[in-house]
Design an enzyme around this catalytic site. Structure first.
Site, PDB file in Angstrom:
ATOM      1  N   GLY A  33       0.829  -1.195   0.000  1.00 25.64           N
ATOM      2  CA  GLY A  33       0.000   0.000   0.000  1.00 25.64           C
ATOM      3  C   GLY A  33       0.860   1.241   0.000  1.00 25.64           C
ATOM      4  O   GLY A  33       2.065   1.186  -0.258  1.00 25.64           O
ATOM      5  N   ASP A  88     -10.328   3.769   9.253  1.00 26.13           N
ATOM      6  CA  ASP A  88     -10.347   3.193   7.901  1.00 26.13           C
ATOM      7  C   ASP A  88     -10.903   1.775   7.922  1.00 26.13           C
ATOM      8  O   ASP A  88     -10.303   0.846   7.373  1.00 26.13           O
ATOM      9  CB  ASP A  88      -8.944   3.207   7.294  1.00 26.13           C
TER      10      ASP A  88
END
Length: 469
Positions: free
Chosen positions: A175, A291
């Protein structure tokens, strides 16, 4: 040739028996070594000797740890082998024994003495900084000096080591902050997940915060929290790494395995209950995940619905709102889209979106950008309440609520007509415009839908009561 004389062949000798047998018999019986390229005439002459040919012990290389030698027959001559041996520097007066493998804890000096050919020049100095070595990546194609690429990521080499302990098996994902690897811990003899943060200071700081938060959440309760377990934090070649338990597929992959069709409602209830328990523990410690989405929820096993919440790199404390706290767009609460003040209830909004996705197989709000996302929300939830409109107007003086008029609306209850009203009400309570009115995780655990969930007799209510006490 005189009896007892050893012919000086140009090739090194190759053992005709297994390495283990050779090492066990060195001190007991003399060995008969047969070179591959002895002319037939000479070979017959050798066979005629009644006594074995004595060896010069100085020509035999004996490792310090004979038990580490892997037993396997020698079948190729050095010249015909397709791969260059690690022992290519062995002289013609030495017996060639290849592929020595470290199988137990060793000190740096023992590794340097026994396996120097498996280390790069950099590692020969680096390993001296470690107390022990458990794995040295002997089968890897190693980086010699530069270990970070242009974007700040650690350069991954399969089969190489991390911290002279963990064996890299494969890259699981990457990521904007880090890479996650599946590794094998040669000290604990178990598979683990390792997150390697990018080299830049801001990513390392994020990793430090994530580890501290997870360490806090893991260690301040004896109850099951459904949060990923972290084992340790290390620094390896200037990169911060976090070692944690290895889990299975994420919730998005789980939904995908159902071909994006509705998942059994009992499985959805079980997953939702676990998520509420996790969020209740997170929020009770004044932490916001920030998140929560299907990719940050992992199954513990392939054939069970036990889950773990992961990825706290965006997490923050309730009284501190960093600018980099960004939710995934599909699961982002309205207060985040409008950049208003927020609290832990942004995680509850995300939960409502996830539950809808589990029971239908479809994303509820799939806008391409923040403006379109807001339109999608209004089309299902309706106009914001007056308190929310007042907050928006204070933030944006030129905000015009009339901009939302004309948007076609289909209520959540109409979309979920065929579903139990308790499920619909639960999702509605999660998706309230006003986060001050939105339900909390503890209230969600008391909801009629969750309280009616039974895993085995009264196991779930008893578990919930323990959490809420």
């Amino acid at each position: 040739m005189m009896e007892g004389e050893v012919i000086n062949f140009k090739r090194p000798y190759v053992l005709s028996s297994t390495r283990t047998r050779v090492m066990q018999s060195l001190k007991k019986d003399p060995l008969i070594l047969t070179p591959f390229d002895i002319p037939k005439a000479n070979r017959k002459a050798l066979i005629k000797f009644e006594a074995p040919i004595p060896l010069d012990k100085k020509s035999i290389v004996i490792p310090l740890n004979p038990t580490n030698i892997k037993a396997s027959p020698c079948t190729n001559s050095p010249k015909s082998s397709p791969h260059k041996s690690h022992h290519s520097r062995t002289s013609s007066q030495q017996i060639q024994i290849s592929s020595f493998i470290q199988t137990k804890k060793m000190t740096p000096s023992e590794v340097l003495t026994n396996f120097p050919y498996h280390l790069t020049d950099f590692e020969k100095n680096e390993i001296k900084n470690y107390n022990f070595s458990y794995f040295i990546g002997q089968d890897a194609v190693k980086q010699k000096s530069i270990f970070t690429d242009a974007s700040g990521n650690y350069i991954i080499k399969p089969k190489d080591h991390i911290f002279y302990r963990y064996e890299i098996i494969q890259l699981l994902g990457s990521g904007s902050y880090s890479q996650v690897l599946k590794c094998y811990d040669h000290k604990k003899n178990q598979h683990v997940a390792i997150k390697i943060l990018k080299l830049q200071p801001k990513y390392r700081e994020s990793g430090e915060i994530e580890y501290n938060i997870l360490n806090l959440l893991n260690n301040n309760t004896k109850n099951e929290t459904n949060i990923i377990k972290v084992y340790k934090k290390l620094v390896f070649r200037k990169h911060l790494i976090i070692v944690s338990e290895l889990l299975h597929q994420n919730l998005y992959q789980f939904i995908e395995s159902y071909d994006f069709k509705p998942i059994n409602i009992n499985i959805v209830k079980r997953i939702t209950t676990q998520l509420l328990i996790a969020l209740n523990h997170i929020h009770s410690n004044n932490i916001i995940h920030c998140d929560l989405n299907p990719e940050n929820i992992l199954l513990k096993n392939s054939n069970k619905s036990s889950i773990r919440v992961i990825d706290f790199c965006n997490a923050c404390f309730k009284n501190y709102y960093p600018n980099n706290c960004i939710q995934s767009l599909y699961y982002s609460a309205p207060e985040k889209l409008f950049k208003l003040d927020y609290d832990e209830k942004i995680d509850i909004w995300s939960l409502g979106c996830i539950v809808y996705e589990l029971i239908t197989g479809a994303v509820l709000f799939n806008g391409k950008n923040e403006h379109e996302q807001m339109i999608k929300i209004v089309s299902v939830i309706g106009f914001p309440s007056l308190p929310v409109i007042d907050k928006i107007k204070k933030k944006y003086k030129d905000f015009n609520i009339q901009a939302f008029k004309g948007i076609p609306k289909v209520s959540l209850r109409k979309i979920l007509t065929n579903y139990d009203i308790n499920i619909v009400e639960f999702i509605e309570d999660c998706l309230n415009w006003d986060y001050e009115v939105r339900i909390s995780a503890s209230e969600g655990l008391r909801s009629s839908w969750i309280k009616g969930h039974r895993r085995s007799l009264s196991e779930t209510p008893r578990m919930i009561n323990n959490i809420l006490m």
